[in-house]
Design an enzyme around this catalytic site. Structure first.
Site, short mmCIF file in Angstrom:
data_model
loop_
_atom_site.label_atom_id
_atom_site.label_comp_id
_atom_site.label_asym_id
_atom_site.label_seq_id
_atom_site.Cartn_x
_atom_site.Cartn_y
_atom_site.Cartn_z
N GLY A 522 -45.92 -99.68 -35.70
CA GLY A 522 -45.91 -98.96 -34.44
C GLY A 522 -47.30 -98.91 -33.87
O GLY A 522 -48.25 -99.48 -34.41
N GLY A 524 -50.12 -96.30 -32.72
CA GLY A 524 -50.62 -94.94 -32.63
C GLY A 524 -51.52 -94.82 -31.43
O GLY A 524 -51.84 -95.81 -30.77
N GLY A 525 -51.94 -93.63 -31.12
CA GLY A 525 -52.78 -93.41 -29.96
C GLY A 525 -54.14 -94.09 -30.10
O GLY A 525 -54.82 -94.36 -29.12
N PHE A 526 -54.55 -94.34 -31.33
CA PHE A 526 -55.89 -94.87 -31.53
C PHE A 526 -55.87 -96.27 -32.12
O PHE A 526 -56.87 -96.76 -32.60
CB PHE A 526 -56.69 -93.93 -32.42
CG PHE A 526 -56.82 -92.59 -31.78
CD1 PHE A 526 -57.82 -92.37 -30.85
CD2 PHE A 526 -55.93 -91.57 -32.05
CE1 PHE A 526 -57.93 -91.14 -30.22
CE2 PHE A 526 -56.05 -90.36 -31.43
CZ PHE A 526 -57.04 -90.13 -30.51
N GLY A 527 -54.72 -96.89 -32.09
CA GLY A 527 -54.65 -98.24 -32.61
C GLY A 527 -53.34 -98.48 -33.32
O GLY A 527 -52.59 -97.53 -33.58
N VAL A 529 -50.46 -99.51 -36.20
CA VAL A 529 -50.22 -99.13 -37.59
C VAL A 529 -49.42 -100.25 -38.25
O VAL A 529 -48.45 -100.74 -37.67
CB VAL A 529 -49.42 -97.81 -37.66
CG1 VAL A 529 -49.18 -97.40 -39.10
CG2 VAL A 529 -50.13 -96.71 -36.91
N LYS A 543 -53.65 -97.84 -40.98
CA LYS A 543 -53.85 -97.40 -39.61
C LYS A 543 -55.24 -97.82 -39.16
O LYS A 543 -56.23 -97.47 -39.81
CB LYS A 543 -53.73 -95.88 -39.60
CG LYS A 543 -53.89 -95.24 -38.29
CD LYS A 543 -53.39 -93.84 -38.45
CE LYS A 543 -53.80 -92.98 -37.32
NZ LYS A 543 -53.28 -91.64 -37.48
N ASP A 640 -51.42 -81.63 -32.80
CA ASP A 640 -50.49 -82.62 -32.25
C ASP A 640 -49.24 -82.71 -33.11
O ASP A 640 -48.85 -83.79 -33.54
CB ASP A 640 -51.17 -83.98 -32.12
CG ASP A 640 -50.34 -84.93 -31.26
OD1 ASP A 640 -49.45 -84.44 -30.53
OD2 ASP A 640 -50.56 -86.14 -31.33
#
Ligand SMILES: *[C@@H]1O[C@H](CO)[C@@H](O)[C@H](O)[C@H]1NC(C)=O
Ligand SMILES: *[C@@H]1O[C@H](CO)[C@@H](O)[C@H](O)[C@H]1NC(C)=O
Ligand SMILES: *[C@@H]1O[C@H](CO)[C@@H](O)[C@H](O)[C@H]1NC(C)=O
Ligand SMILES: *[C@@H]1O[C@H](CO)[C@@H](O)[C@H](O)[C@H]1NC(C)=O
Ligand SMILES: *[C@@H]1O[C@H](CO)[C@@H](O)[C@H](O)[C@H]1NC(C)=O
Ligand SMILES: *[C@@H]1O[C@H](CO)[C@@H](O)[C@H](O)[C@H]1NC(C)=O
Ligand SMILES: *[C@@H]1O[C@H](CO)[C@@H](O)[C@H](O)[C@H]1NC(C)=O
Ligand SMILES: *[C@@H]1O[C@H](CO)[C@@H](O)[C@H](O)[C@H]1NC(C)=O
Ligand SMILES: *[C@@H]1O[C@H](CO)[C@@H](O)[C@H](O)[C@H]1NC(C)=O
Length: 833
Positions: A522, A524-527, A529, A543, A640
């Protein structure tokens, strides 16, 4: 300086209420004593509501509902209501006895006391104990040795042989009459000590003996420990007593004996819930049909999960089959084959998860091993069963309890409980199937195999570790050294013991097949996974943190080490990291069942989540969050929390992921708040979304949203319009207020759920999403409410946050879709979004 000292000396005396009475200064009817310290308890004269008599009692100073925990003259009141009893007195005599007298100075009650040559004073302590001591500080008499109906933290229930004190609880006759009722809870010390509730001559409930961890009949005790309780049982020849403590001074909890209940007696644990402004029922006994005294008679076993609940022990048959057929098992069971003690052919079978039989006539030996007990029981022809006596002692020293005659009041639990070894004739051992005999052999074989396996595993682990250390070029020692040198203040147990494996970039690239698209789990908000497989075969989630360039290496290390130290069953575990390549990489344990949203918001998959699983998930998330908020040594706000951040392992145990990550990315908190609100709309608390103000209560809000989503199986902010309501929160709130709370439940459950649990979760969820952060409970209180069995005593939730907005305002101010802000989910399914 001198002035300050003077003030310090003078102020307390002047401002504090009195906590002591002396022979010259009795307590008058219109006055009270307040314990010094935290000022937790008040001692004074009172009349229960609806009563015309006055008593001397102790109650909580800070609990607004007057709750009397101790009464001096419960059987000998001063006539007339407290308002008319200003002239009554409580005094301490020159013989060190306490006395209650009416306005005419007629003594109505007096404490027994060994007279002391010196004058005494009586003082109310901050734990609720009224203590009479002489001038040398020797305690002459204390209220804790004479409980009424309530056990406070530190108070003992049981027998102090040395002091000759028998501390029992006796219920009030009625809520308006503290005089002793026939309902008594006392420790029976004749065999292995156990607590009984009596109603006059009739036994109502039996706790079972203490097994070293808990009373065998109160098997859920262990689950309280995580909530700040500790329990103590002393049985050392001088005393046989039970007591409990609370770790957190904020927890107000009492054990009380009530004269209501089916059998006429009920033990209850009440805990004060500040948010509710009420006492919540936390535990009670007796609880079910198997808690009644010996419902299945001698050698019968009660199991609430079976229909009928009574069955005979293997090798036994009903004494009177006719009444067993009528589901009355009280006359119990008899042996199919008589024992053959003389020829030494008897053997034992094990009954797992048992509340062991009535031990009042059992013999206890705290000094033997289980095998010695077995031999002893086999040699003694009247011995019918044995079990370990103290599970916390060393394996060879667990001792045993040995029973003779019929085994009375035996029940089994689905889990917890003890192993009971009961005696059978060889014929029954054999016929109870070869399977049983085999199972004994197998049990031995298994334990040998298990021991071998453990040995192998340990050896394997060291070999594995040695290899792994070799394989890694940037050794973990450097990493560990770098981490704790920086922060000397943390103390040595803080960094030194932590070795977070550091992997080469190449190793990670190989594990993820070169970060291939097939391995991508998937975004993630920062890169992205990826799923990976390390050389040793362990599956991991990898991640990558592509946009973290703003953060220095030292900061990154410290953040990662902080997260690595967070270890809890309900948090995803960080396995390692990589800093050598172009990207910083975090390696987590891989979760077979992906995330909660993957299951919940999918029509087919959500059918796999039955209510029991959902309930366990709610509890698991609550435990994990409590750990982040207060049980770990760091106070961590997740920021979050959402269903896609709740990962599920193969047993559907929920694990919170991405905890504390927010701080890693936006240098400091202020910047996060102004530049970029980290979080996800739909889960964000109003004060955070609007003003960027964040606290643990904002996590509580997100938790509440998740709970409601789990019940409803729908997103808070989905494409739905909930029957005219803006969002799920408002919809749930109005359903609860209309008394239609159960209408919220996910149709995919097909009506199969425990409605008490659903309503409890609904209320808890709505309490968590209240608009005002101060109204929301803390996670510790959430867990207490979840543990509470009395949904009605939970407070009524106020309006949830965001509920008041109109649909029009919603469309303009919240036009961003669910996932657009920051989605730092570790394993978000791409197609799920
Ligand atoms: C209680 O009443 C007595 C007289 O009966 C009075 O002297 C005393 O001041 C009163 N104390 C309080 C605290 O009201
Ligand atoms: C309480 O006692 C007073 C006299 O002490 C009496 O006048 C009154 O009727 C009593 N009330 C009740 C409810 O018994
Ligand atoms: C005190 O004594 C008087 C006279 O003997 C009596 O009328 C009154 O009821 C007594 N008061 C109490 C509280 O016993
Ligand atoms: C303690 O009191 C209980 C209840 O009155 C009684 O059953 C028990 O035998 C007493 N124990 C001792 C050691 O006196
Ligand atoms: C006894 O139990 C009832 C019902 O749970 C409760 O309302 C009452 O307050 C209890 N009494 C005490 C003294 O706690
Ligand atoms: C003991 O064994 C002998 C021989 O095997 C048998 O005759 C006898 O009945 C046994 N005793 C009992 C009490 O069963
Ligand atoms: C327990 O065993 C030890 C050593 O085996 C012995 O010294 C001690 O007296 C025993 N205690 C009791 C209560 O039997
Ligand atoms: C057998 O056990 C009972 C109770 O456990 C005990 O009273 C009896 O003394 C024991 N007999 C022998 C011979 O050890
Ligand atoms: C059980 O064993 C533990 C550890 O040896 C000990 O501290 C405790 O006092 C024992 N309990 C009893 C009731 O003997």
């Amino acid at each position: 300086m001198v002035l300050t000292l003077l003030l310090l000396l003078l102020l307390p005396a002047a401002s504090r209420a009195r906590d002591t009475i002396t022979p010259g200064q009795p307590l008058r009817g219109n006055d009270t004593l307040v314990s010094s310290g935290a000022g937790s308890f008040v001692l004074g004269f009172f009349s229960p509501p609806g009563s015309n008599s006055t008593y001397v009692g102790i109650w909580y100073a800070k609990v607004p509902v007057r709750t009397v925990v101790w009464v001096a003259n419960r059987a000998a009141p001063v006539r007339g209501a407290a308002s008319e009893s200003a002239g009554a007195t409580l005094s301490v005599s020159s013989e060190c006895a306490l006395a209650v007298a009416d306005a005419n100075a007629t003594v109505v009650w007096r404490s027994l006391s060994s007279s002391s040559p010196r004058p005494c004073a009586a003082r109310i302590q901050d734990d609720g104990n009224l203590v009479v001591s002489d001038q040398r500080g020797r305690v002459v008499w204390q209220g804790f040795d004479h409980p009424t109906d309530t056990l406070l933290p530190g108070m003992r229930l049981g027998v102090d042989f040395a002091a000759g004190a028998n501390m029992t609880l006796t219920a009030w006759a009625s809520p308006s009459d503290p005089s002793p009722s026939p309902v008594v809870a006392a420790m029976d010390t004749s065999g292995d000590p156990e607590v009984f509730i009596w109603n006059g001559p009739a036994k109502v409930w039996r706790s079972g003996p203490w097994d070293g961890v808990q009373f065998t009949g109160v098997p859920d005790t262990v689950t309280y420990k995580g909530m700040g309780f500790s329990f103590r049982f002393v049985n050392d020849g001088r005393e046989a007593t039970y007591s409990f403590q609370v770790r957190d001074a904020g927890i107000v909890s009492r054990l009380v004996l009530n004269s209501t209940g089916v059998g006429g007696g009920l033990m209850q644990r009440w805990t004060w819930l500040d948010v509710a402004g009420a006492w919540a029922l936390y535990w009670y006994a007796p609880k079910d049909q198997c808690d009644a005294l010996s419902p299945c008679g001698p050698n019968g076993v009660c199991d609430t999960n079976k229909v009928p609940a009574c069955s005979c022990l293997p090798g036994f048959t009903p004494r009177s089959p006719a009444s067993w057929a009528m589901r009355d098992g009280r006359d119990g069971c008899v042996r199919a084959t008589p024992l053959d003690c003389a020829n030494r052919t008897d053997g034992f079978l094990v009954l797992p998860h048992a509340k062991v039989p009535d031990a009042t006539r059992a013999v206890v030996d705290f000094n033997s091993s289980l095998e010695q007990c077995r031999q002893r029981c086999l040699r003694n022809c009247s011995c019918t069963a044995y079990a370990s006596a103290n599970l916390t002692a060393a394996p060879g020293r667990r001792g045993c309890v040995m029973w003779t005659g019929g085994l009375e009041d035996l029940r089994v639990y689905p889990s917890f409980g003890q192993e009971l070894y009961f005696r059978l004739a060889a014929a029954d051992l054999a016929s109870k199937g070869k399977s049983k005999k085999v199972s004994i052999v197998v049990a031995i074989a298994v334990s040998i195999t298990a021991a071998l396996a453990v040995l192998l595993a340990i050896t394997g682990f060291y070999i594995w570790r040695a290899n792994k250390t070799k394989a890694r070029k940037s050794g973990s020692s450097i990493w560990a050294a770098g981490s704790h040198n920086k922060d000397g203040s943390e103390g040595k147990d803080n960094g030194d013991d932590l070795e977070l494996p550091v992997y080469d970039f190449e190793t990670i690239a190989a594990a993820t097949e070169g970060f291939s698209a097939e391995n991508k789990l998937g975004e993630g908000g920062f890169g992205p996974v990826y799923k990976g497989k390390l050389e040793d075969g362990q599956e991991v989630a990898v991640k990558t943190l592509s946009r973290t360039s703003r953060q220095g290496l030292e900061e990154f290390k410290n953040e990662v080490l902080l997260i690595a130290k967070l270890q809890h069953r309900n948090l995803v575990r960080l396995i390692g990291c990589s800093i050598s390549g172009p990207e910083k990489i975090l390696i987590y344990e891989y979760m077979e069942n992906k995330s909660l949203d993957f299951f919940m918001f999918d029509t087919t998959r959500s059918k796999l989540l039955d209510w029991q699983t959902r309930y366990r998930i709610i509890e698991g998330i609550a435990r994990g969050l409590l750990y982040l908020h207060q049980d770990s040594r760091y106070r961590i706000i997740h920021r979050d929390l959402k269903t896609s951040n709740i990962l599920l392992d193969k047993d559907m145990t929920p694990k919170i992921s991405d905890f504390g990550m927010a701080r890693m990315f936006g240098s400091d908190d202020a910047e996060i708040n102004t530049l970029r609100v980290v979080g996800t709309y739909g889960y964000m608390a109003p004060e955070y979304a609007m003003d960027g103000v964040f606290s643990v209560k904002s996590d509580v809000f997100s938790f509440g949203v998740i709970v409601l989503e789990i019940i409803a199986g729908k997103r808070n902010r989905g494409v739905y319009r909930y029957s005219g309501h803006l969002n799920l929160l408002a919809h749930a709130w109005s359903l609860l207020n209309e008394g239609n709370g159960l209408d919220l439940v996910d149709e995919n459950l097909n009506g199969s759920f425990n409605s008490d649990e659903v309503l409890k979760c609904l209320k808890v969820g709505l309490l968590c999403v209240q608009e005002n952060p101060d109204d929301r409970p803390l996670m510790s209180q959430v867990l207490m409410m979840l543990a509470s069995t009395d949904t009605a005593s939970l407070p009524t939730p106020k309006q949830p946050g965001f509920a008041a907005r109109t649909a029009a305002a919603e469309d303009t101010s919240w036009s961003k879709p669910d996932c657009s802000i920051v989605d730092s989910m570790t394993i978000t399914m791409v197609e799920g979004r």
